[in-house]
Design an enzyme around this catalytic site. Structure first.
Site, PDB file in Angstrom:
ATOM      1  N   ASP A  34       0.649  -1.223   0.022  1.00  0.00           N
ATOM      2  CA  ASP A  34       0.076   0.221   0.001  1.00  0.00           C
ATOM      3  C   ASP A  34       0.922   1.282   0.155  1.00  0.00           C
ATOM      4  OD1 ASP A  34      -1.957  -1.964   0.088  1.00  0.00           O
ATOM      5  OD2 ASP A  34      -2.901  -1.037   2.169  1.00  0.00           O
ATOM      6  N   ASP A  38       0.884   4.426  -2.695  1.00  0.00           N
ATOM      7  CA  ASP A  38       0.512   5.677  -2.197  1.00  0.00           C
ATOM      8  C   ASP A  38       1.549   6.544  -2.541  1.00  0.00           C
ATOM      9  OD1 ASP A  38      -1.945   4.829  -1.092  1.00  0.00           O
ATOM     10  OD2 ASP A  38      -1.118   4.778   0.922  1.00  0.00           O
ATOM     11  N   SER A  83     -34.788  -5.457 -17.320  1.00  0.00           N
ATOM     12  CA  SER A  83     -34.920  -6.098 -15.806  1.00  0.00           C
ATOM     13  C   SER A  83     -34.907  -7.522 -16.336  1.00  0.00           C
ATOM     14  CB  SER A  83     -35.724  -5.371 -14.944  1.00  0.00           C
ATOM     15  OG  SER A  83     -36.935  -5.819 -15.470  1.00  0.00           O
ATOM     16  N   LEU A  84     -35.169  -8.362 -15.206  1.00  0.00           N
ATOM     17  CA  LEU A  84     -35.330  -9.722 -15.498  1.00  0.00           C
ATOM     18  C   LEU A  84     -36.516 -10.124 -14.860  1.00  0.00           C
ATOM     19  CD1 LEU A  84     -31.713 -11.107 -14.329  1.00  0.00           C
ATOM     20  CD2 LEU A  84     -32.548 -10.948 -16.604  1.00  0.00           C
ATOM     21  N   GLU A 113     -25.201 -17.273 -12.695  1.00  0.00           N
ATOM     22  CA  GLU A 113     -24.356 -16.292 -11.909  1.00  0.00           C
ATOM     23  C   GLU A 113     -24.807 -15.653 -10.586  1.00  0.00           C
ATOM     24  OE1 GLU A 113     -23.785 -12.827 -14.503  1.00  0.00           O
ATOM     25  OE2 GLU A 113     -23.541 -14.458 -16.173  1.00  0.00           O
ATOM     26  N   LYS A 115     -26.645 -12.969  -8.321  1.00  0.00           N
ATOM     27  CA  LYS A 115     -27.138 -11.912  -8.391  1.00  0.00           C
ATOM     28  C   LYS A 115     -26.955 -10.770  -7.522  1.00  0.00           C
ATOM     29  CE  LYS A 115     -31.797  -9.972  -9.594  1.00  0.00           C
ATOM     30  NZ  LYS A 115     -31.650  -8.965  -8.725  1.00  0.00           N
ATOM     31  N   ASP A 117     -26.458  -7.783  -5.110  1.00  0.00           N
ATOM     32  CA  ASP A 117     -27.553  -6.659  -4.948  1.00  0.00           C
ATOM     33  C   ASP A 117     -27.070  -5.495  -4.734  1.00  0.00           C
ATOM     34  OD1 ASP A 117     -29.791  -6.023  -3.911  1.00  0.00           O
ATOM     35  OD2 ASP A 117     -29.891  -6.451  -1.909  1.00  0.00           O
ATOM     36  N   ARG A 136     -29.097   2.964 -14.562  1.00  0.00           N
ATOM     37  CA  ARG A 136     -30.141   2.195 -15.240  1.00  0.00           C
ATOM     38  C   ARG A 136     -31.288   3.358 -15.512  1.00  0.00           C
ATOM     39  NH1 ARG A 136     -34.564  -0.474 -14.445  1.00  0.00           N
ATOM     40  NH2 ARG A 136     -35.242  -2.237 -16.006  1.00  0.00           N
ATOM     41  N   TYR A 222     -21.274  -8.101 -15.755  1.00  0.00           N
ATOM     42  CA  TYR A 222     -21.974  -9.262 -15.893  1.00  0.00           C
ATOM     43  C   TYR A 222     -22.378  -9.445 -17.425  1.00  0.00           C
ATOM     44  CZ  TYR A 222     -25.853  -6.472 -14.360  1.00  0.00           C
ATOM     45  OH  TYR A 222     -26.641  -5.657 -14.275  1.00  0.00           O
ATOM     46  N   LYS A 310     -34.847 -15.667  -7.097  1.00  0.00           N
ATOM     47  CA  LYS A 310     -34.707 -14.914  -5.810  1.00  0.00           C
ATOM     48  C   LYS A 310     -34.563 -15.846  -4.753  1.00  0.00           C
ATOM     49  CE  LYS A 310     -35.132 -10.396  -7.363  1.00  0.00           C
ATOM     50  NZ  LYS A 310     -36.119  -9.686  -7.028  1.00  0.00           N
ATOM     51  N   CYS A 404     -53.764   2.503  30.223  1.00  0.00           N
ATOM     52  CA  CYS A 404     -52.360   2.655  29.750  1.00  0.00           C
ATOM     53  C   CYS A 404     -51.124   2.387  30.575  1.00  0.00           C
ATOM     54  CB  CYS A 404     -52.244   4.438  29.512  1.00  0.00           C
ATOM     55  SG  CYS A 404     -50.710   5.120  29.076  1.00  0.00           S
ATOM     56  N   CYS A 407     -49.775   5.813  32.415  1.00  0.00           N
ATOM     57  CA  CYS A 407     -50.372   6.611  33.324  1.00  0.00           C
ATOM     58  C   CYS A 407     -51.526   6.049  33.943  1.00  0.00           C
ATOM     59  CB  CYS A 407     -50.658   7.897  32.664  1.00  0.00           C
ATOM     60  SG  CYS A 407     -52.116   7.656  31.181  1.00  0.00           S
ATOM     61  N   CYS A 422     -54.129   5.958  24.222  1.00  0.00           N
ATOM     62  CA  CYS A 422     -54.235   6.838  25.552  1.00  0.00           C
ATOM     63  C   CYS A 422     -54.435   8.399  25.037  1.00  0.00           C
ATOM     64  CB  CYS A 422     -52.901   6.519  26.414  1.00  0.00           C
ATOM     65  SG  CYS A 422     -52.769   7.738  27.718  1.00  0.00           S
ATOM     66  N   CYS A 427     -50.170  12.214  29.883  1.00  0.00           N
ATOM     67  CA  CYS A 427     -49.408  10.882  29.902  1.00  0.00           C
ATOM     68  C   CYS A 427     -47.844  10.841  29.654  1.00  0.00           C
ATOM     69  CB  CYS A 427     -49.896   9.978  28.927  1.00  0.00           C
ATOM     70  SG  CYS A 427     -49.185   8.370  28.754  1.00  0.00           S
TER      71      CYS A 427
HETATM   72  S1  IVH Z   1     -28.138  -9.952 -16.114  1.00  0.00           S
HETATM   73  C1  IVH Z   1     -30.937  -8.286 -19.687  1.00  0.00           C
HETATM   74  N1  IVH Z   1     -26.658 -10.842 -14.378  1.00  0.00           N
HETATM   75  O1  IVH Z   1     -30.437  -7.591 -11.546  1.00  0.00           O
HETATM   76  C2  IVH Z   1     -30.832  -8.402 -18.150  1.00  0.00           C
HETATM   77  N2  IVH Z   1     -28.182  -8.934 -13.731  1.00  0.00           N
HETATM   78  O2  IVH Z   1     -33.566  -7.415 -12.520  1.00  0.00           O
HETATM   79  C3  IVH Z   1     -29.624  -7.984 -17.737  1.00  0.00           C
HETATM   80  N3  IVH Z   1     -28.116  -7.967 -11.336  1.00  0.00           N
HETATM   81  O3  IVH Z   1     -31.117  -4.782 -13.208  1.00  0.00           O
HETATM   82  C4  IVH Z   1     -29.517  -8.359 -16.138  1.00  0.00           C
HETATM   83  N4  IVH Z   1     -26.506  -9.251 -10.822  1.00  0.00           N
HETATM   84  O4  IVH Z   1     -28.939  -4.782 -11.757  1.00  0.00           O
HETATM   85  C5  IVH Z   1     -27.691  -9.900 -14.537  1.00  0.00           C
HETATM   86  N5  IVH Z   1     -25.155 -11.480 -12.681  1.00  0.00           N
HETATM   87  C6  IVH Z   1     -26.070 -10.696 -13.129  1.00  0.00           C
HETATM   88  C7  IVH Z   1     -26.532  -9.577 -12.040  1.00  0.00           C
HETATM   89  C8  IVH Z   1     -27.649  -8.979 -12.608  1.00  0.00           C
HETATM   90  C9  IVH Z   1     -27.243  -8.499 -10.266  1.00  0.00           C
HETATM   91  C10 IVH Z   1     -29.115  -6.845 -11.467  1.00  0.00           C
HETATM   92  C11 IVH Z   1     -29.239  -6.038 -12.468  1.00  0.00           C
HETATM   93  C12 IVH Z   1     -30.671  -5.917 -13.213  1.00  0.00           C
HETATM   94  C13 IVH Z   1     -31.402  -6.958 -12.332  1.00  0.00           C
HETATM   95  C14 IVH Z   1     -32.331  -7.858 -12.919  1.00  0.00           C
END
Ligand code: IVH
Length: 669
Positions: A34, A38, A83-84, A113, A115, A117, A136, A222, A310, A404, A407, A422, A427
């Site tokens: 480190d 630095d 989204s998925l 993979e 997911k 958070d 996004r 990803y 999920k 109560c 009180c 109450c 009180c």
């Molecule tokens: S693929 C076309 N891979 O999950 C879909 N998403 O609702 C592209 N996320 O908004 C998503 N890890 O933010 C993908 N390994 C992963 C992920 C991932 C987290 C999130 C992503 C997306 C939401 C899916």
């Protein structure tokens, strides 16, 4: 140093630091100490200061964060960020697999993979250089957060090949960093983040990149959004390529040949997820072959070739030891389950709100029961149900008290409410909670007066109403636990400072029913002085936008109480400010010149340069009134992109119509 020499040295330092950073942050295999890192960084920063002509936004020195931005620019994604669809069970996964095979046949394999958070981002590189990064947003349009993303050390500023590529990934805050951040926030008396995801989101939404730089954010890439001149035939090959050119890709992905393998993989992470240094909320399953992905295509919102499994919210069983009753500021009596401590989703849970008597009856919750606990939204502990089969017969039914607990006055159930209340204004519990509210952050914001101190002041009889706070004596405070000279000084100073607060803080602090901090601000702005508000009639209050009947009634009846009048004059005589000090509302006569003066305006369609609420605020500040629907009373329609029926109606009614650009131009004048 000479200019030429400096240029060579700067380039040398940059590639060295880049290499060190790559090994440290992307590969997690440091090759330098480190201290060495630095030292080189300091040298680079100082050379860039001496020779500003060489400053470049892909220099590792940008990791510390540059100048703050005035606002976020909007960015249109080149291809939408979708989204998925979700799967919550093994059956959902099998159904997904069946749908996939119906379209592409049985020769299918999956890439699985973690997911992560966090927050989805898109990163754009041109000629191998990081050009722009965005959130996004709504999937089509996001916000430009390049300034903050550059500070994330695992996001490469230069790739190992000079390619044009757009990639997608997830920015997150590691668990450890989250805990450290929240600890610091707690010590500073600031509100903590509920979870690492919110902390990451909050950090990316900073206008000042120096703040984001301190937040220890990280990323996993990803997916490839767009790439030119490269043929990639499978998802797992894509991930390998991303890694090769320098991106940080999660190492836990797995190529699965069958849905059984997929299910085994998801199950294996149910328990292991707790050991990861970052949070995941599921597993993403993607059809591996790019050709099959194309064949499957998309629905309106998500790809048919991928799904997110999920994890179920973690549930644990524990014993209900007792039910405690708390009397809140407004007199509502809330039962709280006292539990035998258990760990749920990473933290120890000892209590869970039971909300009200009806819920206890519905779930038939008895003292001594084995209960199932989970965290709703993974944050707030709640009792899911009772395991009645495990009863021994010693469990006791819980009866809500008739009086109560603080009180002893009789509790009432107001019409239309499930809560027991109450209604004794004297009180002690209500008074104590009211004091805690008065000093809280959004109210008078008195530092050093936390719950513990208030409880002591109250139990020593030093404070019985909020005015007493302003008459506290130095030697009285010394009597309290852990109150040294310094703390007493600080506390008295904070109390003194709060006297100067603008009116809305006092108004909110008084705890008038239905008056939240936003309404308090509206009222303070509209009336300017406490005295005027005290005399306001229901009609005058209703004339204010955002104040409804329930609130107006509550305000009038609050100020009618003689004890309130007395309290307010006491506070005033003690030097507490009773006027509004914020930005001035523009008086009607001052804005006759304004193009919006006394005009009724409707906003419709998508606005780009400013949000709906910004536009509304600005128009109102200039004397206009913004309403939701077009009628013959409408004077002006502002039509953004894709305006629909409101635009048609306004045209029919011959109402003046402006584009968003015109609005922006007029506002700028
Ligand atoms: S693929 C076309 N891979 O999950 C879909 N998403 O609702 C592209 N996320 O908004 C998503 N890890 O933010 C993908 N390994 C992963 C992920 C991932 C987290 C999130 C992503 C997306 C939401 C899916």
């Amino acid at each position: 140093m000479e200019r030429n020499e400096a240029r060579v040295r700067i380039e040398k330092l940059r590639s060295q630091l880049e290499e060190y950073g790559y090994h440290y942050y992307v590969l997690d295999e440091p090759i330098a100490s480190d201290a060495e890192y630095d030292q080189l960084m300091q040298e680079l920063i100082s050379l860039e200061e001496q020779f500003p002509e060489f400053i470049s936004d892909d220099s590792p020195s940008v990791r510390v964060g540059g100048e703050p931005l005035p606002f976020f620019e909007k960015v249109e994604h080149r291809s939408p960020m979708l989204s998925l669809g979700n799967a919550f069970s093994e059956q959902d996964l099998r159904d997904f697999d069946r749908r996939v095979r119906q379209t592409v046949g049985d020769e299918v394999s999956y890439s699985c993979e973690l997911k992560i958070d966090g927050l989805a981002v898109s990163l754009l590189y041109e000629n191998g250089r990081f050009l722009r990064g965005a959130t996004r947003g709504d999937g089509m349009i996001g916000e430009d957060i390049t300034h903050n993303l550059r500070t994330i050390p695992s996001i490469p500023l230069r790739l190992k090949e000079p390619i044009d590529i757009e990639v997608r990934g997830e920015v997150f805050m590691p668990k450890r960093s989250f805990e450290t951040l929240n600890k610091a926030k707690e010590e500073a008396g600031e509100e903590k983040f509920a979870n690492p995801r919110n902390a990451a989101a909050g950090s990316l939404r900073q206008l000042d990149p120096k703040l984001a730089a301190k937040r220890n954010l990280d990323v996993f890439i990803y997916a490839i959004g767009n790439i030119s001149g490269k043929d990639i035939s499978s998802h797992h090959q894509g991930l390998r390529y991303l890694k090769e050119v320098g991106f940080k890709v999660n190492n836990e992905s797995r190529h699965c040949e069958t849905i059984d393998d997929v299910i085994a993989f998801t199950n294996s992470w149910l328990e292991r997820r707790a050991d990861l240094p970052y949070e995941i909320d599921g597993i993403v399953i993607k059809v591996d072959s790019v050709e099959q992905q194309k064949e499957l295509g998309f629905t309106a919102k998500s790809p048919r070739w991928a799904i997110a499994y999920k994890f179920p919210a973690e549930e644990v069983v524990t014993t209900l030891l007792n039910i405690e009753l708390n009397v809140g500021r407004t007199g509502v009596v809330t039962p709280t389950a006292i539990l035998k401590p258990v760990t749920v989703a990473g933290t120890t849970v000892k209590r869970a709100s039971l909300h009200n008597e009806d819920l206890i009856r519905e779930k038939d919750i008895r003292l001594g029961d084995s209960v199932v606990i989970k965290k709703a939204g993974d944050i707030i502990p709640e009792v899911v149900n009772v395991l009645a089969d495990l009863r021994t017969g010693d469990e006791k039914e819980f009866l809500m008290p008739t009086h109560c607990p603080e009180c002893e006055s009789e509790l009432v159930r107001l019409e239309g409410e499930v809560a027991l209340r109450c209604i004794n204004p004297e009180c002690p519990a209500q008074i104590r909670e009211g004091l805690i509210h008065f000093v809280s952050r959004n109210a008078m914001n008195i530092d050093g007066l936390g719950e513990k101190v208030i409880e002591q002041l109250f139990s020593h009889n030093l404070v019985t109403n909020v005015a007493d706070l302003y008459q506290l004596e130095r030697d009285e405070l010394h009597k309290l636990e852990r109150m040294g000279e310094k703390s007493v000084d600080n506390l008295l100073e904070a109390i003194e400072k709060s006297k100067k607060n603008s009116l809305e803080r006092l108004l909110f602090g008084l705890g008038i029913r239905f008056v939240g901090s936003k309404a308090a601000k509206t009222l303070a702005m509209a009336f300017g002085e406490m005295e005027k508000l005290q005399q306001a009639s229901v009609d005058e209050l209703l004339a204010i936008n955002e104040i409804g009947e329930k609130m107006a009634d509550s305000i009038v009846s609050y100020f009618q109480k003689p004890e309130v009048t007395e309290l307010l004059s006491k506070l005033e005589s003690l030097g507490v400010n009773m006027t509004y000090k914020g930005p001035k509302p523009v008086a009607a006569e001052e804005i006759v010149d304004s193009p919006f003066a006394n005009k009724t305006v409707v906003l419709t369609g998508k606005l780009e340069a400013l949000t709906r609420s910004e536009a509304k605020e600005k128009i109102e500040a200039l004397g206009g009134k913004v309403t939701g629907s077009v009628s013959k009373n409408t004077d002006l329609l502002i039509a953004g992109e894709d305006a629909g029926s409101k635009l048609t109606k306004a045209q029919e009614l011959n109402i003046e119509i402006w584009t968003e650009q015109k609005l922006v131009d007029v506002l700028n004048q």
